[in-house]
Design a protein around this motif. Structure first.
Motif, short mmCIF file in Angstrom:
data_model
loop_
_atom_site.label_atom_id
_atom_site.label_comp_id
_atom_site.label_asym_id
_atom_site.label_seq_id
_atom_site.Cartn_x
_atom_site.Cartn_y
_atom_site.Cartn_z
N ALA A 50 33.39 28.02 30.91
CA ALA A 50 32.31 28.11 29.93
C ALA A 50 31.22 27.08 30.18
O ALA A 50 31.50 25.93 30.53
N GLN A 51 29.99 27.51 29.99
CA GLN A 51 28.83 26.62 30.01
C GLN A 51 28.08 26.82 28.70
O GLN A 51 27.90 27.96 28.26
N GLU A 52 27.71 25.72 28.07
CA GLU A 52 26.99 25.75 26.80
C GLU A 52 27.75 26.53 25.72
O GLU A 52 27.15 27.22 24.90
N GLY A 53 29.08 26.45 25.75
CA GLY A 53 29.90 27.09 24.73
C GLY A 53 29.99 28.60 24.80
O GLY A 53 30.49 29.25 23.89
N ARG A 54 29.54 29.21 25.89
CA ARG A 54 29.55 30.67 26.01
C ARG A 54 30.86 31.19 26.58
O ARG A 54 31.46 30.56 27.43
N LEU A 55 31.25 32.37 26.14
CA LEU A 55 32.32 33.17 26.75
C LEU A 55 31.95 34.62 26.48
O LEU A 55 32.26 35.16 25.43
N ALA A 56 31.27 35.24 27.42
CA ALA A 56 30.72 36.57 27.17
C ALA A 56 31.21 37.65 28.13
O ALA A 56 30.85 38.80 27.99
N HIS A 57 32.02 37.28 29.11
CA HIS A 57 32.44 38.24 30.12
C HIS A 57 33.92 38.02 30.40
O HIS A 57 34.34 36.91 30.70
N TRP A 58 34.71 39.08 30.31
CA TRP A 58 36.15 38.99 30.48
C TRP A 58 36.61 39.94 31.57
O TRP A 58 36.24 41.11 31.58
N VAL A 59 37.41 39.42 32.49
CA VAL A 59 37.90 40.17 33.65
C VAL A 59 39.40 39.93 33.76
O VAL A 59 39.88 38.84 33.42
N HIS A 60 40.14 40.94 34.23
CA HIS A 60 41.56 40.68 34.52
C HIS A 60 41.91 41.18 35.91
O HIS A 60 41.27 42.08 36.43
N VAL A 61 42.93 40.54 36.48
CA VAL A 61 43.44 40.90 37.81
C VAL A 61 44.96 40.91 37.74
O VAL A 61 45.57 39.87 37.50
N PRO A 62 45.59 42.07 37.92
CA PRO A 62 47.06 42.09 37.98
C PRO A 62 47.54 41.48 39.29
O PRO A 62 47.07 41.85 40.36
N LEU A 63 48.45 40.53 39.20
CA LEU A 63 49.00 39.90 40.39
C LEU A 63 50.31 40.54 40.81
O LEU A 63 50.77 40.36 41.92
N ARG A 64 50.91 41.31 39.92
CA ARG A 64 52.23 41.89 40.13
C ARG A 64 52.32 42.78 41.35
O ARG A 64 53.29 42.76 42.08
N SER A 65 51.31 43.57 41.60
CA SER A 65 51.40 44.58 42.65
C SER A 65 51.14 44.06 44.05
O SER A 65 51.21 44.80 45.00
N TYR A 66 50.86 42.77 44.18
CA TYR A 66 50.51 42.26 45.49
C TYR A 66 51.47 41.19 45.96
O TYR A 66 51.73 40.22 45.26
N SER A 67 52.01 41.36 47.14
CA SER A 67 52.84 40.34 47.76
C SER A 67 52.30 40.12 49.16
O SER A 67 52.47 40.95 50.04
#
Length: 169
Positions: A50-67
């Motif tokens: 966060a910069q200047e108290g912002r949180l406006a974008h959310w992303v996820h990445v599953p780690l389970r399927s990758y070895s």
């Protein structure tokens, strides 16, 4: 997160134990205070930048399927991003995230530039995590609130370095 340059302030890091392991760090990046936090849950790794108290974008990445196989272990770690020198331990395409990891925007991202930057951060971080801990199966959830929708290379690497350090990668 290492702070550098004339705009750099002191780095503050705190860590909390059980029930949820968490770590925080803050530094000035490109003239803006940047706060990075993570919480390690049993099923998810929650990271915010966060910069200047912002949180406006959310992303996820599953780690389970990758070895990763042995040949894929070329992923940069925090030590690779030594901003005290102009060079990194990796060159060219080796700075690219692993192609097997897919970042998905779940909230926010008002424009292609922000979406691309968020997904790049998420896959870079996920790549480093799977290189260090191939058995990691949790879901990485990344919340971003960056002041600018485009970053210079040095600012990107400082934020990435800080994120990897907060995660212990």
């Amino acid at each position: 997160m290492a702070a550098h340059g004339a705009n750099a302030g002191p780095v503050e890091t705190t860590e909390t134990p059980f029930p949820v392991r968490s770590r925080n760090a803050a530094a000035v990046v490109d003239g803006t205070r940047t706060e990075i936090s993570c919480m390690m849950f049993a099923d998810k790794i929650f990271l915010t930048i966060a910069q200047e108290g912002r949180l406006a974008h959310w992303v996820h990445v599953p780690l389970r399927s990758y070895s990763p196989s042995h040949s894929d272990r070329r992923v940069p770690t925090a030590a690779s991003y030594d901003m005290d020198s102009a060079e990194t331990d990796f060159e060219g395409s080796q700075l690219l995230p692993l192609s097997n990891l897919t970042a998905t925007t779940i909230l926010g991202a008002s424009g292609t530039e922000r979406d691309t930057l968020g997904q790049l951060f998420a896959t870079q971080i996920a790549s480093a995590m799977t290189a260090k801990t191939p058995e990691e199966e949790r879901l990485l959830v990344l919340g971003l609130g960056l002041k600018k929708k485009e970053l210079e290379r040095e600012a990107f690497l400082k934020i990435l370095e800080g994120s990897l350090r907060v995660l212990g990668v």
